[in-house]
Design an enzyme around this catalytic site. Sequence first.
Site, mmCIF file in Angstrom:
data_model
loop_
_atom_site.group_PDB
_atom_site.id
_atom_site.type_symbol
_atom_site.label_atom_id
_atom_site.label_comp_id
_atom_site.label_asym_id
_atom_site.label_seq_id
_atom_site.Cartn_x
_atom_site.Cartn_y
_atom_site.Cartn_z
ATOM 1 N N LYS A 75 31.623 32.506 37.721
ATOM 2 C CA LYS A 75 31.171 33.776 37.122
ATOM 3 C C LYS A 75 30.757 33.548 35.679
ATOM 4 O O LYS A 75 31.410 32.770 34.963
ATOM 5 C CB LYS A 75 32.316 34.796 37.220
ATOM 6 C CG LYS A 75 31.921 36.214 36.808
ATOM 7 C CD LYS A 75 33.064 37.195 37.068
ATOM 8 C CE LYS A 75 32.725 38.606 36.640
ATOM 9 N NZ LYS A 75 33.809 39.572 36.892
ATOM 10 N N SER A 150 32.895 43.784 39.432
ATOM 11 C CA SER A 150 31.826 43.171 38.677
ATOM 12 C C SER A 150 31.479 41.744 39.127
ATOM 13 O O SER A 150 30.430 41.239 38.744
ATOM 14 C CB SER A 150 32.222 43.142 37.200
ATOM 15 O OG SER A 150 33.361 42.298 37.013
ATOM 16 N N SER A 174 37.707 43.668 40.149
ATOM 17 C CA SER A 174 36.400 43.006 40.196
ATOM 18 C C SER A 174 36.289 41.754 41.051
ATOM 19 O O SER A 174 35.191 41.241 41.228
ATOM 20 C CB SER A 174 35.942 42.660 38.786
ATOM 21 O OG SER A 174 35.357 43.785 38.215
#
Length: 493
Positions: A75, A150, A174
């Site tokens: 990420k 997210s 997330s």
Amino acid sequence: MMTILELQKGYREGSFSVRQAVESFLERIKKLDQRIGAFITVCYNEALDQAEQLDQRLSRGENIGPLGGIPVAVKDNICTKNIRTTCASRMLENFVAPCDARVVENLKKAGAVIIGKTNMDEFAMGAASGTSAYKKIANPWNLSKVPGGSSGGSAAAVAAGFAPLALGSDTGGSIRQPASFCGVVGLKPTYGAVSREGLIAFAPSFDTIGPMASTVKDCELLFNVIKEQNQSNGSDTEEPDIENSHKNNCTGAFDAGMQNMRIGMPKECLVGLDQEAAQIYLRAEKIYRDSGARVEWFSLPEIDACASAYFILSSAEAASSLARYDGIRYGFSIKDPQDLNFDDLIRSNRTEGFGDEVRRRILFGTCMRMPEFAAYYEKAEKIRKNIKQAVNRLFGRFDLILMPTSPVLPFDIKEKHKYLHNENQLDKFTAIMNLAGIPALSLPGGFSRTGLPVGLQLAGDYFTEDKLFRAASCLEQKLGVYKKLPCLEGDQA
Ligand code: GLN
């Protein structure tokens, strides 16, 4: 897609080289990611260099490590040396961290190949991956739907077969919510079990880094590599909030069954839950009962207040975490600052560098820290304390809690209003674990009639990830859903 064990068998037996495998993942990304948007940066050269080095080590008969030659998507809020880390924000468009995050160091030591940096909600604020400053992300199961957020890029990358493994971050859900929307497995570890060093802060008292994969076993393998191995030897001196050494040693967890495991199901989860998600939730109850677990419904009224308390506390922390980005010490600066005084310069840098959602949270969080709003902040803190107490009581009675991951199914990318101002609903079943600091895992539970993945969530007491893996693995085998892959148009793989 091949699992980690299958890839490693191929390397050992010489059926294919690490370079060949990594090349085929990179080709797939090149061919299909334009339509998904899972990556902000693809590490073509770095990944191939790393693959070649691993092939050389293999040819010398060396052990290349527990994740030797396995591509991992990271990420883009986790720092990587020599590769930019943007947080999907204009503010950090050109930021290259001076060193790797602790988890990335661990990955490299274990022989993993960093294949790219994944797209996400800006600064990890959101639940649909719609707030990235660069591009939207599509759900590989249905390109008109959101992948969740997210960590939507990491979840989509695994679901689309761009990488067998990914790292996400979870502050209020997330990792688990996008895992649920994309039909993959995702673990939010116990707070402090995985080092946060090198994770760009959103709300540090909630933030955790965790693994995402297409099977429970692969998720466990990645967790074993990134978790802090020995917390008592002072090796993680920069991480003061690790409380305990692990109670769990995950190896061998898969051999134990569900016999006598006590599973609690909160009644409140059925209120407002999507009907198809409810059917999948109840089917899991039956599977556990049939497998010898002792399942019991109970009441957890605290659930209702969690999302609001989370939103207040996390925004207050975000306002201070993001104060450092002023375009002078860090981050984006406007092109022509000549005529501006100091305050206006910072204001312009921050206004242009941050997107709407991030600015909204900073403003809201700043208000929540002002004396006028102390009552709200204190109430939220009190809720957090109550949750911790409730959780402590719960795990005297149950080994695990079974919940849905999301109250809704993946929704349309066009339904922007749903994800900009409705976090409370979307985080309803996930924020509670972040408030308490306990581990929770989302795994695919089934599909809706229209073919959208629906996740199930298991939560356990502090540092009992082994139990989560064991119970998730049992369900996974009985459901068999992980064997299904999305069919991407023009996809011959
Ligand atoms: N959806 C939540 C939010 O918008 C969770 C974000 C996260 O876990 N990073 O804040």
